[in-house]
Design an enzyme around this catalytic site. Structure first.
Site, PDB file in Angstrom:
ATOM      1  N   GLU A  14      -3.789  -9.261   0.536  1.00  0.00           N
ATOM      2  CA  GLU A  14      -4.363  -8.910   1.839  1.00  0.00           C
ATOM      3  C   GLU A  14      -6.178  -8.772   1.835  1.00  0.00           C
ATOM      4  OE1 GLU A  14      -2.265  -5.882   3.986  1.00  0.00           O
ATOM      5  OE2 GLU A  14      -3.831  -5.447   4.983  1.00  0.00           O
ATOM      6  N   GLU A  46       0.844  -1.305   0.220  1.00  0.00           N
ATOM      7  CA  GLU A  46       0.040   0.016  -0.246  1.00  0.00           C
ATOM      8  C   GLU A  46       0.828   1.419   0.060  1.00  0.00           C
ATOM      9  OE1 GLU A  46      -2.823  -0.386   3.233  1.00  0.00           O
ATOM     10  OE2 GLU A  46      -3.856  -1.969   2.257  1.00  0.00           O
TER      11      GLU A  46
HETATM   12  C1  GAL Z   1      -4.082  -2.655   5.484  1.00  0.00           C
HETATM   13  C2  GAL Z   1      -2.644  -2.636   5.789  1.00  0.00           C
HETATM   14  C3  GAL Z   1      -2.392  -3.463   6.924  1.00  0.00           C
HETATM   15  C4  GAL Z   1      -3.325  -3.035   7.989  1.00  0.00           C
HETATM   16  C5  GAL Z   1      -4.611  -3.462   7.704  1.00  0.00           C
HETATM   17  C6  GAL Z   1      -5.693  -3.320   8.751  1.00  0.00           C
HETATM   18  O1  GAL Z   1      -4.376  -1.843   4.815  1.00  0.00           O
HETATM   19  O2  GAL Z   1      -1.843  -3.122   4.639  1.00  0.00           O
HETATM   20  O3  GAL Z   1      -0.729  -3.207   7.485  1.00  0.00           O
HETATM   21  O4  GAL Z   1      -3.159  -1.948   8.581  1.00  0.00           O
HETATM   22  O5  GAL Z   1      -4.888  -2.536   6.641  1.00  0.00           O
HETATM   23  O6  GAL Z   1      -7.008  -3.648   8.277  1.00  0.00           O
END
Ligand code: GAL
Length: 788
Positions: A478, A402
């Site tokens: 993710e 991100e």
């Molecule tokens: C994502 C990020 C993670 C964590 C997560 C929580 O956007 O990559 O590191 O912050 O959100 O939902």
């Protein structure tokens, strides 16, 4: 010490430590002659944040775990035998958070800002031998915070090694092994060996590479004259046994360097033979077998041990994940401890090895790595690839999570630069970035030079991936980010929430959350950008072209207590809580991802008379589940179409709740939950009863309380005192409560929703150890451990 051998000495023991005030700029601490007698003695790995008190005003903020950072000094005094005076000596740090500076005998060795990378220094020119003392001094500066979006820990938190070699030897991380032409009959093993030669006169040097199978049998051998600093050798292994998730078979390559026929170095590399493929239509396959990547993201902390690495704690995490059916790990968002990759090799996990959470542009934290980017990103990335490229478990390089550059022109340029850095070192693994803006305007995806398109979240767009990116391969880098407190349940369980904010009538409003900072463990709450566990998994399993996903997260971690802030100080995202206790949704995955029979019934059965309670069951290998309360049937439920659980809603009455799963009328599993009375006795359960006397081994003990009939009391919060008799210490206590401000380094811990954890660490002496747990007004309990 054999004359020919290199030595690898664990250098963790007997350091001196001083926690400096940030205004204490005494520069004598690095000087060999400084008297450190009054400093604290300790062994590494060490995290000086985890041993401090939670603090609302900690500059790391609750997102960083609400623990102080600051400056730590480490010193170690040692002698070296005269016998090694003609050798090369190196010191290797596997990870120091952060801004480490190292001195040896008053010589400055260097600075390393990155807190996650491994590095080594050649200390040969500065050493003294015989009775003379050497002093190594390390300054760790984690004062400028926030510099991380999650808990970082502080200090020399991974292993340190002292390495001795002869003047001709395999270089640091000096082998690179790949396999090709893999069939049932044979595989070609290509070995590139980097030789470091600091001899002044020319000599006849040769390199022999010997391949051993897992039983130690020689399966290949080749000798070459060393005429250059890199030697390339191809060897053939007949009837190779492939590395897989189910059978992670490992080979060893022994590199022997000889001078005039005499052995001068021997270096071992573990590797595996496997092939894998990402396909735009069929997704991922391993050794030709279609395989969904069923992964989790994890941060590096180990709960109450903080960032201080312990291989047994990491192994426990992986065991718990393996039992769930998880087959992949994303090392979010940084290079892991090297031993974590060794474990993944041994235990059969696919790894997405990630480099950065930010690039050159600011992201979220004022003192983040973007400040070090210009000078360090190339070196840091190269070192990670060279260190990790022999691991069969590593199958994807992620070059960023991100990053702010997704929406800037520089995104494509930096991605191109990083891709070139990696491809110069390894061409056998695909490259990806984890994108939370994965639409077609994303500048990194647009650049097109990476191998996979990575999606963070956006599960509603996954089905359209092939239309959006025709011909492209994908990985859900993710997903999920659902929120749960273990053991806490909110009715009705079928209402869904976005926390901390939701959209009402097209407007973003603060959600009404719980004043005690709890979140229901029925999979019903997720972050605004996220999904429930069920939502994402239902989507992923529908489409063959989706290679797999990495759920945020496997384990709860310190920091990022979304949806709350202080006094919450650790995450709610985990499938498993910070202490390592599974939340209920763990069994949803287990029922879907494994073939072993699962029937998980929840919640507990201690409610108010007449209260309407939702009872859920996750199950598999059965076509129905019947629920009984005190012997009376409440009906049969079957999962329809996409369902991942079944539910009954019933008024509470105390007694026994029983679920029976059946396949074609035959009972598969039975589960019972009983209403518990008042706690009368403490109960302990150890994950093993024997430990090695190596100062490192751990036993994890779960404490709970039971009533007069032996029923677990589910919401108990009794304070438990742990006492150890014998040669072991209490390395940490926890209970998985993200809101608890009790210290992790203590002899007692309150139960949280019925459970607490004590981590027992062996010392270096054999014998018996008794761990006793007592609690006011209750019968105590103890457990005997054997240390040998
Ligand atoms: C994502 C990020 C993670 C964590 C997560 C929580 O956007 O990559 O590191 O912050 O959100 O939902």
């Amino acid at each position: 010490m054999a004359q020919h051998a290199r030595t690898l000495l664990n250098f963790n023991k007997e350091w001196k430590f001083y926690y400096a005030d940030t205004t204490d700029l005494n520069m004598e601490y690095n000087q060999a002659g400084f008297n450190d007698a009054h400093w604290r003695s300790l062994d590494l790995p060490h995290d000086y944040s985890i041993e401090q008190a939670f603090n609302k005003n900690a500059p790391a903020t609750a997102d960083g775990g609400a623990l102080p950072g600051g400056i730590g000094w480490y010193r170690k005094t040692f002698t070296l035998s005269q016998a090694v005076a003609h050798k090369q000596t190196y010191i290797e740090f596997e990870g120091v958070y952060r801004n480490s500076e190292v001195w040896i005998n008053d010589h400055y060795l260097g600075l390393r800002p990155n807190g996650f990378i491994s590095f080594q220094y050649d200390i040969t020119p500065y050493l003294k031998y015989g009775n003379e003392k050497n002093v190594i001094a390390v300054k760790v500066d984690n004062a400028k915070q926030p510099n991380s979006r999650w808990y970082s820990g502080s200090g020399i938190y991974r292993n340190v090694w002292l390495i001795t070699t002869n003047q001709v030897a395999v270089d640091h991380w000096g082998t690179y092994i790949t396999s090709s032409n893999i069939s049932d009959q044979s595989a070609t093993i290509s070995v590139n060996t980097h030789i470091k030669n600091i001899l002044h006169q020319p000599k006849a040097i040769s390199l022999t590479t010997i391949l051993l199978d897992a039983a130690g049998k020689v399966v290949g051998k080749k000798t070459s004259v060393v005429s250059d600093s890199i030697i390339h050798q191809d060897l053939i292994v007949n009837h190779p046994i492939l590395w897989s998730i189910e059978k992670p078979y490992l080979y060893k390559a022994i590199s022997q360097v000889t001078i005039d026929g005499k052995l001068t170095d021997e270096y071992t590399t573990t590797y595996g033979i496997r092939f894998f493929n990402f396909d735009a239509d069929k997704g991922f396959s391993l050794n030709g077998k279609p395989t969904k990547i069923l992964g989790v993201c994890n941060h590096h902390d180990l709960g109450s041990l903080g960032a201080a690495f312990n291989v047994h704690a990491a192994e426990r995490q992986l065991k718990i994940l393996k039992e769930m059916g998880c087959n992949a790990i994303r090392t979010s968002h940084n290079p892991p401890a090297p031993e974590l990759l060794d474990l993944c090799d041994k235990m059969g996990f696919i790894v997405m090895d990630e480099a950065f959470d930010m690039w050159a542009q600011f992201k979220a934290v004022q003192f983040g790595y973007y400040l070090n980017w210009p000078q360090w990103h190339k070196k840091d990335l190269e070192d990670q690839i060279i260190r990790d490229r022999n691991h069969p478990s590593v199958m994807i390089w992620s070059i960023g999570n991100e990053v702010s550059e997704q929406t800037r022109e520089s995104g494509g340029m930096i991605a191109k630069e990083l891709a070139a850095i990696i491809r110069a070192l390894d061409t056998t693994r695909p490259l990806v970035t984890a994108n939370d803006a994965p639409d077609t305007s994303n500048k990194i995806i647009k650049y097109g030079g990476l191998d996979l398109v990575g999606y963070n979240y956006h599960h509603k767009d996954w089905s359209k991936f092939q239309q959006r990116y025709p011909g492209k391969k994908n990985i859900i880098t993710e997903s999920v980010s659902a929120l749960e407190t273990r053991g806490y349940y909110q009715m009705p369980s079928d209402s869904l929430y976005y926390w901390p904010d939701e959209t009402k009538n097209g407007k973003k409003v603060n959600a009404t959350m719980n004043s005690d900072h709890t979140v229901s463990a029925y999979d019903q709450v997720r972050a605004p950008w996220a999904s429930t566990h069920e939502e994402s998994w239902k989507e992923l399993k529908k489409y063959d072209f989706l290679s797999g996903m990495f759920i945020w997260t496997g384990f709860d971690y310190l920091g990022e207590p979304t949806p709350y802030g202080w006094p919450s100080r650790s995450s709610y995202f985990g499938i498993i809580d910070l202490a390592g206790f599974p939340k209920d949704v763990y069994y949803m995955y287990q029922s879907e991802w494994t073939s072993k029979p699962v029937l998980h019934l929840f919640p507990h059965w201690n409610w108010n008379q007449g209260q309407l309670v939702d009872v859920w069951a996750y199950y598999n290998n059965a076509d129905e589940v019947e629920l009984f309360l005190n012997g009376k049937s409440l009906g049969i439920r079957k999962k329809n179409r996409e369902d991942l659980h079944v539910m009954w809603r019933l008024p509470f009455e105390p007694g026994t709740l029983k679920a029976v799963s059946r396949l074609k009328g035959k009972t598969v599993l039975i589960r019972e939950i009983k209403t518990a009375g008042k706690p009368v006795k403490v109960q302990l359960l150890a994950d093993k009863k024997q430990m090695k006397a190596d100062g490192v081994d751990l036993v994890f003990i779960t404490a709970k309380v039971v009533d007069g009939h032996g029923n677990t009391v589910p919401q108990a919060d009794n304070l438990i005192h742990f006492k150890i008799n014998g040669e072991a210490l209490l390395a940490g206590v926890d209970n998985g409560n993200p809101v608890s401000l009790e210290p992790f380094k203590a002899n007692d811990r309150k139960l949280f929703n019925g459970l607490a954890l004590a981590i027992i660490q062996a010392k270096q002496k054999a014998g018996k150890v008794t761990v006793t747990a007592s609690s006011n007004g209750l019968t105590s309990s103890s457990i005997e451990l054997e240390i040998h």
